[in-house]
Design a protein around this motif. Sequence first.
Motif, mmCIF file in Angstrom:
data_model
loop_
_atom_site.group_PDB
_atom_site.id
_atom_site.type_symbol
_atom_site.label_atom_id
_atom_site.label_comp_id
_atom_site.label_asym_id
_atom_site.label_seq_id
_atom_site.Cartn_x
_atom_site.Cartn_y
_atom_site.Cartn_z
ATOM 1 N N ILE A 9 0.845 -1.194 0.000
ATOM 2 C CA ILE A 9 0.000 0.000 0.000
ATOM 3 C C ILE A 9 0.883 1.248 0.000
ATOM 4 N N PRO A 10 0.334 2.382 -0.449
ATOM 5 C CA PRO A 10 1.113 3.622 -0.392
ATOM 6 C C PRO A 10 1.298 4.055 1.063
ATOM 7 N N ILE A 71 -1.824 -2.210 -4.108
ATOM 8 C CA ILE A 71 -3.173 -1.749 -3.783
ATOM 9 C C ILE A 71 -3.311 -0.281 -4.194
ATOM 10 N N GLY A 72 -4.500 0.087 -4.650
ATOM 11 C CA GLY A 72 -4.742 1.450 -5.088
ATOM 12 C C GLY A 72 -5.142 2.399 -3.976
ATOM 13 N N GLY A 73 -5.576 3.551 -4.402
ATOM 14 C CA GLY A 73 -5.924 4.653 -3.516
ATOM 15 C C GLY A 73 -5.246 5.900 -4.043
ATOM 16 N N SER A 74 -5.677 7.056 -3.588
ATOM 17 C CA SER A 74 -5.114 8.294 -4.136
ATOM 18 C C SER A 74 -3.620 8.420 -3.846
ATOM 19 N N GLY A 75 -3.154 7.800 -2.772
ATOM 20 C CA GLY A 75 -1.733 7.838 -2.450
ATOM 21 C C GLY A 75 -0.872 7.011 -3.394
ATOM 22 N N THR A 76 -1.480 6.027 -4.065
ATOM 23 C CA THR A 76 -0.723 5.181 -4.989
ATOM 24 C C THR A 76 -0.218 6.004 -6.169
ATOM 25 N N ASN A 77 -1.079 6.865 -6.714
ATOM 26 C CA ASN A 77 -0.665 7.733 -7.818
ATOM 27 C C ASN A 77 0.546 8.568 -7.401
ATOM 28 N N ASP A 78 0.480 9.151 -6.216
ATOM 29 C CA ASP A 78 1.513 10.083 -5.756
ATOM 30 C C ASP A 78 2.810 9.402 -5.330
ATOM 31 N N HIS A 79 2.697 8.222 -4.713
ATOM 32 C CA HIS A 79 3.870 7.613 -4.080
ATOM 33 C C HIS A 79 4.408 6.352 -4.754
ATOM 34 N N LEU A 80 3.573 5.650 -5.532
ATOM 35 C CA LEU A 80 4.020 4.365 -6.071
ATOM 36 C C LEU A 80 4.177 4.336 -7.589
#
Length: 172
Positions: A9-10, A71-80
């Motif tokens: 996860i992010p 795993i996704g989520g808005s943090g995935t775009n920014d951090h992964l």
Amino acid sequence: MSKKALLIIPPERFNEDELFHPKEALENAGIEVTIASTKTGEITGDYEGKATSEVVFSEVSATDYDVVSVIGGSGTNDHLWENQELQAYLKQAHNDKVLVTGICAGAVTVAKTGLLAGREAACYPVDVQINELKANNVEYVVQHVVAHDDIITGDGPDGAKKFGESLVKALR
């Protein structure tokens, strides 16, 4: 020998459904789940849900697991998405015959490795993700889950239960 899953996860803003539904499906099937991120400790999701990252993904070998899932989520775009260490990790896992999977923005993370070039994948149905798939020569399809023998992608919260079921099926 029991099967093991590494869910990455992010470090902030993961999607709760995309983490908790697959985690539950895996655990109900007797598969040991480890949550990882770019840091350890408690992480807050998009909707204030909490998860604990037990390990930093780069400090454990992917070959210790049967499946590695982003795993996704808005943090995935920014951090992964642009995390070169994670991309190398996923490519190595794939080379070592570990099942590589991603849901929602996590599917885009997998696409950015080049492993899905020329193949179909699912992601959340928003332009930013669809365009990232296309930019990496991946054909976007409108399905909850696209399962290849070696890579599985999921669309997001609506398909999170089906994504979890597909991981369990692939590990049997």
